[in-house]
Structures are given as C-alpha cells and as structure tokens.
Motif scaffolding. Structure first.
Motif, PDB file in Angstrom:
ATOM      1  N   SER A 151      -6.427  15.012 -86.003  1.00  0.00           N
ATOM      2  CA  SER A 151      -6.196  14.248 -84.769  1.00  0.00           C
ATOM      3  C   SER A 151      -6.598  12.798 -84.949  1.00  0.00           C
ATOM      4  O   SER A 151      -5.938  11.888 -84.445  1.00  0.00           O
ATOM      5  CB  SER A 151      -6.986  14.853 -83.605  1.00  0.00           C
ATOM      6  OG  SER A 151      -6.604  16.183 -83.390  1.00  0.00           O
ATOM      7  N   GLN A 201      -3.566  16.408 -78.274  1.00  0.00           N
ATOM      8  CA  GLN A 201      -3.985  17.788 -78.498  1.00  0.00           C
ATOM      9  C   GLN A 201      -4.272  18.521 -77.176  1.00  0.00           C
ATOM     10  O   GLN A 201      -3.934  19.679 -77.028  1.00  0.00           O
ATOM     11  CB  GLN A 201      -5.221  17.815 -79.398  1.00  0.00           C
ATOM     12  CG  GLN A 201      -5.687  19.209 -79.756  1.00  0.00           C
ATOM     13  CD  GLN A 201      -6.679  19.202 -80.909  1.00  0.00           C
ATOM     14  OE1 GLN A 201      -7.106  18.155 -81.387  1.00  0.00           O
ATOM     15  NE2 GLN A 201      -7.030  20.378 -81.372  1.00  0.00           N
ATOM     16  N   ASP A 237       0.509  16.804 -81.612  1.00  0.00           N
ATOM     17  CA  ASP A 237      -0.795  17.312 -82.043  1.00  0.00           C
ATOM     18  C   ASP A 237      -0.988  18.716 -81.452  1.00  0.00           C
ATOM     19  O   ASP A 237      -1.350  18.866 -80.291  1.00  0.00           O
ATOM     20  CB  ASP A 237      -1.902  16.358 -81.593  1.00  0.00           C
ATOM     21  CG  ASP A 237      -3.219  16.628 -82.306  1.00  0.00           C
ATOM     22  OD1 ASP A 237      -3.329  17.671 -82.995  1.00  0.00           O
ATOM     23  OD2 ASP A 237      -4.143  15.800 -82.187  1.00  0.00           O
ATOM     24  N   GLU A 238      -0.755  19.719 -82.254  1.00  0.00           N
ATOM     25  CA  GLU A 238      -0.810  21.123 -81.817  1.00  0.00           C
ATOM     26  C   GLU A 238      -0.057  21.337 -80.504  1.00  0.00           C
ATOM     27  O   GLU A 238      -0.626  21.831 -79.535  1.00  0.00           O
ATOM     28  CB  GLU A 238      -2.274  21.584 -81.694  1.00  0.00           C
ATOM     29  CG  GLU A 238      -3.016  21.405 -83.005  1.00  0.00           C
ATOM     30  CD  GLU A 238      -4.388  22.078 -83.015  1.00  0.00           C
ATOM     31  OE1 GLU A 238      -4.556  23.107 -82.352  1.00  0.00           O
ATOM     32  OE2 GLU A 238      -5.271  21.580 -83.711  1.00  0.00           O
ATOM     33  N   GLY A 250     -10.998  19.537 -81.488  1.00  0.00           N
ATOM     34  CA  GLY A 250     -10.525  20.598 -80.603  1.00  0.00           C
ATOM     35  C   GLY A 250     -11.037  21.977 -80.985  1.00  0.00           C
ATOM     36  O   GLY A 250     -11.548  22.729 -80.156  1.00  0.00           O
TER      37      GLY A 250
HETATM   38 MG   LIG Z   1      -7.375  17.965 -83.551  1.00  0.00          MG
END
Ligand SMILES: [Mg+2]
Ligand SMILES: Nc1ncnc2c1ncn2[C@@H]1O[C@H](COP(=O)(O)OP(=O)(O)OP(=O)(O)O)[C@@H](O)[C@H]1O
Ligand SMILES: Nc1ncnc2c1ncn2[C@@H]1O[C@H](COP(=O)(O)OP(=O)(O)OP(=O)(O)O)[C@@H](O)[C@H]1O
Ligand SMILES: [Mg+2]
Lengths: 290, 265, 277
Positions: A49, A94, A172-173, C141
């Motif tokens: 990220s 994300q 991002d994901e 995350g």
């Molecule tokens: Mg990330």
C-alpha cells in the motif's frame, strides 16, 4: 511523453526524523510499462500500500524519485498542482471507508467528475454509468455511503474512481469484502478496461488465482523491498520460495502438487484451472488408449 | 496534519512515559499555578528551562515538538496581538482609535505569549506520554475525595478521556478526508485565498459526520468487548508512585520556590 | 447436539429502511464451525450484530447459550461471544496494540499477572508481539486484522464470530489464523461462525448457512450445499474449486455423475480414473 511509471531508489519512512519512525520502503527501483496489468503481492506489512500511494503522490518519497508518465515526484513535491496527475491516476484505497465522504452514494461518485469540470448533468450521468458498471443497485443511490454493507461500500469506492475515467487504475485489494460474483465482475471489469480501453492496471492482491488469471506481470515485495518482478509463471515456478514469501500457489498448482503426492504425475505444473483440466484429461485419455 | 501533536499519544518508554499518571497530572496543575506567579524575565526563563528539560525527557526532539503545536502557536499569536492592541498604559508608540501599542503592552504581550505557550506545551507533554485511559484513571484517582460530596467524578473522567481522544480523532479524520478528496483531484492550498477557503468549506460536513460515525462504531466495538463503565475494570498497566515521581516533585517544588523568590514583588 | 444460538422468528429493519429480516429462524450448533455465506448486503453482518445485542430486534427472540438476548442479560451474553468486525479501523480502543488486546480483559476484570500472560500469548499467536508498542492506526491492513483477532482470541469466548476477519491477510497468514482458531476450537469446544466470501473456506466448515436478501436459502453440510452449483450461482455465489475442476473435466468429456466432491475425494476419484483405464 514517457509512457511508464518508474521508481528510482525510492525509500519511504513514516514519521521520518522522529523517535517513532517506521521504514516501509527500502530503495525500491522498478519500471511498470504503460498498458500493462501488474499485480503486487507480498505478506502483510511488506509495503504494498505504501508503494502504490506514491504513484498518485498521496505519499511522497523520503528519498528517491518517481516518474509517472513524465511527471516527477520527489521528496519536496508539495500537494499543490497535482490535480492533473491525479486525474490520470485513479486509486481505489485498501479500506473503502477511507475513500467515501459525501452524504449520498450518488454525490460521492459524482464528486470526481464535477471536480474536473463536468456539469452537474454530465457528472450524474457518469456516476450512474459507474454505478451500473460495478453492480450497485439503483435503490442505494440516495443512501448515505456509511449506512451500507461492506461490499456495497467497496463498490461505491470503485465507482467513484471509475467515474473519473483515469488512465492508470490502482486497485489496493479491491475485492476484499466482495461476494464471488462481485469479485468476478470487478476483476473482469479491470480486464476489460485494460484490454479494450488501454488502461494501465496495478492490482495489490492476496488472491493468487487472480494473479494468474488476470495479470501479465507480478511484483513480489518483502519487508519494503522488491524481491521479484516477472511473469506469473516465473514467480510460481519455485513453490518453496513462494511459501517462504508467505504466499501460496494458485489453487490449480496447489491441487496439482497434491495430485503428484498421490502418485499422479503431471507433465508440468498448471497455473489455471483450464490447464489443469487439460492435463488431467490428457492423462486419463492417454491411459485409456494404452 | 498527522504531525499535529496536541492531544495525541505517542507510545514510548521515556522517563516521563513511565511516571505515574496521577503524579503527572498533579505536576501539570502545579506547573500551571506556578506560571501565574511568574512576572518577569527571570521567572519565565526558569520555567521555560524546566519545560525544555521535561520535553527532552519525554523522548521528543524540541524541533518536532514545536512543529507539532505550530497551528496553536498561530492561535496564541492572534490572541496576544489583540491583547497588545487593546491594553493601555506606559509609553505609547502608536495609536489609532481604540487601538494602541505601548512599551508596557508589548512586554505584557510577550509574557502572555510565553505563558500560553508553556501551558500548551506542558499539557501536550502530558497527553503525548499518557494514554487517554490512563489520564481518565488519573483524574478519577485525584478527584476521588470529591466523591463524598456527590461530585460526578467518574462521569467527568470519562468525558475528559473522550474529549482528549476526540482531538486526534478529528485530526486523523481530517487527514483521511483530505486524502480521499485529493485522490479525486481536489487541489488544496493552491489558488487565491478565496479559492482555498472555498475548497475548505465542503470539508466541514464530512469531517463532523465522519467523526460521529467513527465515534459510533468505536462505542459499538467497546460494548462488544464488554465495556460497561470505567470503574468495573481491572488495569493492565498500573503506575505506582516511584522514585521518578518523587524526584520530579522535588525538582518542580524547588523551581516553584525559585520562582517565588525571583518574582517582582 | 445442543443449539448454542437459537434465532426464532426475528424481524428487523434499520431506521427508515424496509424490513431486512422477516420472521427469520435459524440455529447454530454448539462446537461446530458454521460458515455464513451470501451476497453483499444480504444481512450477514447485521445478523452478527443482532446476536451480540448491539442492535435491537423489532420482534422475535434470540437465545444465546440459554440466555435470551435482552438488556438484563446483555453483559453475560457478550462475555460468551467474541466478534471480529468486518472493518478493523474502528474497533481499536487501546492506545497501543498491547493496550488494545488488554481492553477486553480489563472489562472482564482479569487479574493483572494473568492478563499480561494472556496478552503476550495472544499477540504471539497472531504474530504481532513485536508490534506491541505500535499505535494500531499506523499498521498495515493485514496487521490491523491480526491485532483485532488477537483481541478476541485473548478473551477465550465460547462463541467466536469472524466477520470477514481474514480478508486482508496474505495466503499463509490466513491459513495460520484459520489453523489457530481450529486449534482453540478443538481445545475448548468453541463454536465458530465464520462470515466469509471465500467459498473454499466455507467448503471446509461443518455446516454452511446461505443467506440471500435477508432470508435463509439453505443450511446444510457443505456436501449437500455445494451439490447444486447453479442455485448458488443464481444468488451471486460461486462453486468451490473442486466443483469448478469437475465442471472443466466434464467439458472435456470426463463424466463425474456431477456430485460434489471435496478435494480428498476428488483426488481419489482422479486416481481411480487414471489407474482403471
Ligand atoms: Mg495494504
Ligand atoms: N501510517 C503509518 N505510520 C507508521 N507506520 C506505518 C503506517 N502505515 C503503514 N506503516 C508500516 O509500514 C509497513 C508497510 O505497510 P503497508 O501498509 O504498505 O503494508 P502492505 O504491504 O500494504 O500490507 P497489507 O497487505 O497488510 O495491507 C508496515 O510495517 C506498517 O506497519
Ligand atoms: N447502519 C445502517 N443503516 C442503514 N442500512 C444499513 C446499515 N448497515 C447496513 N445496512 C443495509 O442493510 C443491508 C444488510 O447489510 P449487512 O451489512 O448486514 O450485509 P452483509 O451481508 O454483511 O454484506 P457484505 O457481504 O457486503 O458485508 C444492506 O442492504 C445495507 O445497505
Ligand atoms: Mg458484512
């Protein structure tokens, strides 16, 4: 104009020059050609990220330099005059809740187009098209984006970026939290934007199957460094190394290794389900002939 | 924005971090009281020196610290300017209608500036080195005797810890929204002043709704993890009175006496 | 088998929204791993919040381990249930990773020495012990999800609800967490409800509940659920990997009498085909 994205010796340290500094990128150099479909993979916290947020200058390098289609981002770049860059680089964060801020779904998606000078009516049209593209139900139009389910929020975030019609799309994901159909729709959409509209796609993901099904290039990150950059087949050719990187083989390859363990010998390790089925079919039919 | 330190907690293991919250809290009060006894260059210099030592012992560099409270410094300068313009007496250098600038008002303005700065700095050191929950605990312990008089000590402590949390939360929320809007092409900080103010106005509504949303989700998360009130809990960290606290009190008391001695009577 | 959660004829809607659940009933068996799957917006997270009493039913009743979910029982019920929420951002209460994991233990008034041990072991189990002094907001995350999981594991609840709790973990990390929960489940007769979009993970559950637009479409063993792929696809879900492979083989003229096979059985079947012919 130079049509690539390149990182030259980029380092990023969060809270630099404080006792709380955290190194996240360590002398990263790489080139992503225009119109490529690049997947970035790596264990949690490896810097994915952080890396992609440099491409639209939301983060600035602590040292080094980034070039995006001829625009340069260096440590002293300020947030001013980046409007043009950010029009080209669409970024799906994300966490979708970090991307949404307007009072209704439709207003949130319209924000980008309006900001780049579209009229109210045009922006609304763009937003409606984007809603349809990502499979958002018309009934959610006037709801607050914060009163949505996780997957619905994700779709709004993606729609808001697509409505700006960027040339480089960073995801991002993007499929975390999407149901299987939504997952496939979004990935197919990325592929369609790549194949037919010539977008450059950069996808951060933990889904190895998506990597082999969609990406042409793969970047593997480990502790802030790029440890491999190549075709999916190169990346997954060494299972031991893949596991070391905290990654997995794609399901088909994984299944193939289990077949091998059970004494069924395949000619090569297939990366996709179609290839795997081909191999098994051949084996069964070939055996049938003898 | 994330560099803004007022009200923020930074994890660490410094001398100040390890002191007991109660004693930090009381030292803060004590320091603020002493500030009001300061009235000349010597006294202010003594207190500033003490503060610099305190900041250094919290593990933060002075430069980073000052940068972290810069937005507040502007606020103080503004207040002090008003103060200077409206006060009277002494040798007048300049005046216009109700406004005037005199030597006395300048000197007073300077002192007030230092005074505000010292108060803000000491409270920033407190929040920087003490978690909001620990501060709430500290307040609770310190005010416990008031419970006899039916003073709502627990509620006050809880409100305080929420208020303390809220400043950095708002700052983070601001940063999040700025980034969300930037990534969709808003150019903050360019163009005319009018343009900039116009760009800032649409931030306010999402800022507050966002902060309220987060507060709501946070309280849901707290409930789900079994939070009832701050009293029926055991404590992961206990801060006993240590030698550090005794030494700190010794130093602060000495400085207090020194100030009384140095001030103009 | 005992029903540890009984949901009886519940009705619920969010303010100013149409009914989400209308007379919904479902049970969760003690000691089982139940996968809850369904399209986006079908009501999975809402169901989790209702079970924990975080939002209030309009009518009907939910019973958790013999206790009716209402204001009187709420704290006993929350002591039994640990939820890892879908969005890790908003679930951090503590100022540091370590304090955050301790938060739930403090609420349960665990003695301090024990608490320190539990915090350490939980953080070690999710691989985040080195991060104990960090501010949760400044993590990646996946790191956030790990801390959130540690916070729940530390409480050793009777029931764990994982709301897409591993969606942002790397593949190995996800497997590690699932293994960890499985281990705890075996040791403590834990009941697990896993809300997930990962069909292959759901295929390994003891039982699968399929929801669609606020109604339960099906609840059964994975073998039975994944027998009818078309039905699943019609409500936005997909087939597990093994079924996809079987379909791909069928296209190549290899017939499997189209029943659901899990990976072990599929391997055995292929082996048989290869050696028989
Ligand atoms: Mg990330
Ligand atoms: N705001 C921040 N402040 C300090 N450190 C941070 C911050 N954001 C991330 N980090 C740290 O930087 C490193 C890289 O983080 P990053 O978010 O880029 O990882 P990632 O590869 O995207 O991981 P994930 O797959 O879990 O999302 C991590 O060790 C993380 O703890
Ligand atoms: N706070 C809220 N206020 C109003 N409506 C809400 C709220 N939260 C959720 N909803 C709505 O309720 C429905 C069910 O939401 P829920 O979050 O339970 O879905 P979900 O099954 O968890 O979906 P996902 O897989 O996307 O997380 C959705 O249509 C959603 O828009
Ligand atoms: Mg949900």
């Amino acid at each position: 104009m130079d049509q690539t994205i390149s990182f030259k010796q980029v380092t990023h340290t969060y809270q630099a020059n404080t006792p709380f500094s955290q190194d996240a990128l360590d002398l990263v150099s790489l080139t992503i050609p225009a119109h490529s479909f690049t997947a970035i993979i790596g264990h949690t916290g490896s810097g994915k990220s952080t890396l992609v947020q440099h491409i639209n200058a939301l983060l600035k390098p602590t040292s080094g330099e980034i070039d995006v289609y001829g625009r340069t981002i260096i440590p002293t770049t300020t947030n001013k005059n980046l409007k043009e860059l950010r029009k080209h680089v669409g970024m799906v964060f994300q966490f979708p809740e970090k991307q949404l801020f307007e009072e209704s779904v439709i207003k949130d998606i319209m924000f980008g187009p309006k900001n780049y000078g579209a009229s109210e009516a045009d922006a609304e049209k763009d937003a409606e098209d984007a809603m349809q593209l990502v499979g958002l139900d018309e009934s959610l139009r006037d709801k607050s984006p914060f009163d949505l389910s996780g997957g619905q929020m994700r779709r709004v975030a993606i729609a808001g970026v697509l409505a700006m019609k960027p040339e480089i799309l960073i995801l991002d994901e993007p499929t975390a939290g999407l149901d299987p159909r939504g997952h496939k729709e979004i990935m197919d959409l990325a592929q369609e934007l790549h194949d037919h509209r010539g977008l450059t796609i950069i996808l951060v993901t933990h889904q190895m199957d998506d990597v082999v099904d969609y990406a042409s290039d793969v970047i593997v990150m480990d502790r802030g460094k790029i440890v491999k950059h190549g075709k999916p087949s190169d990346i997954f050719s060494d299972p031991k190394w893949v596991y070391q990187m905290h990654l997995d083989l794609p399901s088909s390859a994984e299944f193939a290794t289990r077949l091998v363990k059970a004494g069924i010998h395949l000619k090569q390790t297939p990366l996709t389900i179609e290839k795997l089925a081909d191999e098994i079919a051949e084996l069964i039919k070939w055996e049938a002939h003898t | 924005m994330s560099n803004f330190l007022f009200g923020r907690y930074l994890p660490g293991n410094s001398w100040v971090h390890r002191m007991s919250p109660q004693s930090k809290l009381m030292l803060c009060f004590f320091f603020v009281i002493v500030i009001f006894f300061a009235n000349n260059v010597w006294t202010y210099a003594t207190l500033s020196l003490l503060l610099i030592v305190v900041v250094l012992m919290s593990g933060v560099s002075i430069g980073y610290f000052l940068k972290g409270i810069r937005p507040l410094i502007w606020l103080i300068i503004f207040t002090v300017l008003l103060q200077i313009l409206f006060s009277s007496g002494g040798h007048v250098y300049w005046h216009f209608g109700p406004f005037s600038v005199s030597d006395l008002s300048l000197i007073n303005g300077g002192f007030i500036f230092v005074r505000f700065l010292l108060i803000i700095m000491i409270s920033t050191v407190l929040t920087l080195t003490t978690t909001p929950l620990a501060i709430a605990d500290g307040v609770q312990t310190v005010l416990k005797p008031l419970k006899k008089f039916h003073f709502p000590v627990d509620t006050l402590a809880l409100m305080l810890s929420i208020a303390l949390r809220f400043v950095p939360t708002l700052m983070d929320e601001m940063e999040t929204i700025l980034n969300a809007q930037r990534s969709r092409g808003v150019d903050f900080g360019s163009g005319s002043l009018r343009h900039r103010i116009q760009a800032a106005v649409p931030l306010l509504v999402p800022l507050f709704t966002g902060a309220i949303n987060h507060a709501e989700n946070l309280s849901t998360a707290m409930e789900a993890r079994g939070f009832t009130d701050s009293e029926h809990r055991s404590k992961y960290r206990v801060y006993k009175w240590q030698t550090k606290d005794t030494i700190s009190w010794g130093v602060f008391l000495l400085v207090g006496i020194l100030v009384l001695f140095l001030r103009n009577n | 088998m005992k029903d540890i959660i009984q949901i009886k004829n519940i009705t619920f809607n969010y303010p100013d929204q149409p009914l989400l659940f209308d007379q919904l009933s479902i049970d969760v068996h003690e000691g089982e791993w139940t996968a809850l799957i369904g399209q986006n917006g079908s009501g999975k997270s809402t169901l989790a919040r209702l079970i924990d009493g975080l939002i209030v039913l309009k009518s009907g009743q939910i019973v958790v381990d013999g206790l009716i979910v209402n204001d009187d029982n709420i704290f006993d019920i929350r002591n039994k249930i640990g939820i890892v929420f879908q969005n890790p951002e908003d679930q951090f209460v503590g100022a540091t990773v370590e304090d955050d994991v301790a938060f739930g233990l403090e609420n349960r008034q665990m003695p301090r020495e024990e608490m320190h041990k539990v915090v350490e072991s939980s953080l070690k189990e999710v691989g985040m012990w080195e991060f104990r002094d960090r501010i949760p907001a400044n993590l990646s995350g996946g790191q956030k999800q790990r801390v959130a999981i540690a916070g729940i594991v530390a409480l050793s609840p009777k029931i764990i609800i994982l709301d897409e709790a591993t969606s942002m973990l790397d593949p190995r990390g996800r497997q590690e967490i699932l293994d960890l929960v499985t281990k705890i489940k075996q040791e403590n007769n834990l009941t697990v409800i896993s809300i997930t979009h990962d069909i292959d993970e759901a295929a390994t559950a003891d039982r699968v509940i399929v929801v669609n637009k606020g109604t339960i479409v099906e609840e059964d063993k994975p073998d039975n659920i994944f027998g009818d792929i078309r039905k699943l696809e019609s409500i936005g879900l997909s087939a597990p990997f093994t079924s996809q492979l079987i379909m791909a083989l069928e296209k190549r003229g290899i017939d499997s009498s189209s029943q659901y096979l899990n990976d072990k059985r599929l391997i055995a079947w292929i082996k048989q085909l290869v050696s028989n012919k």
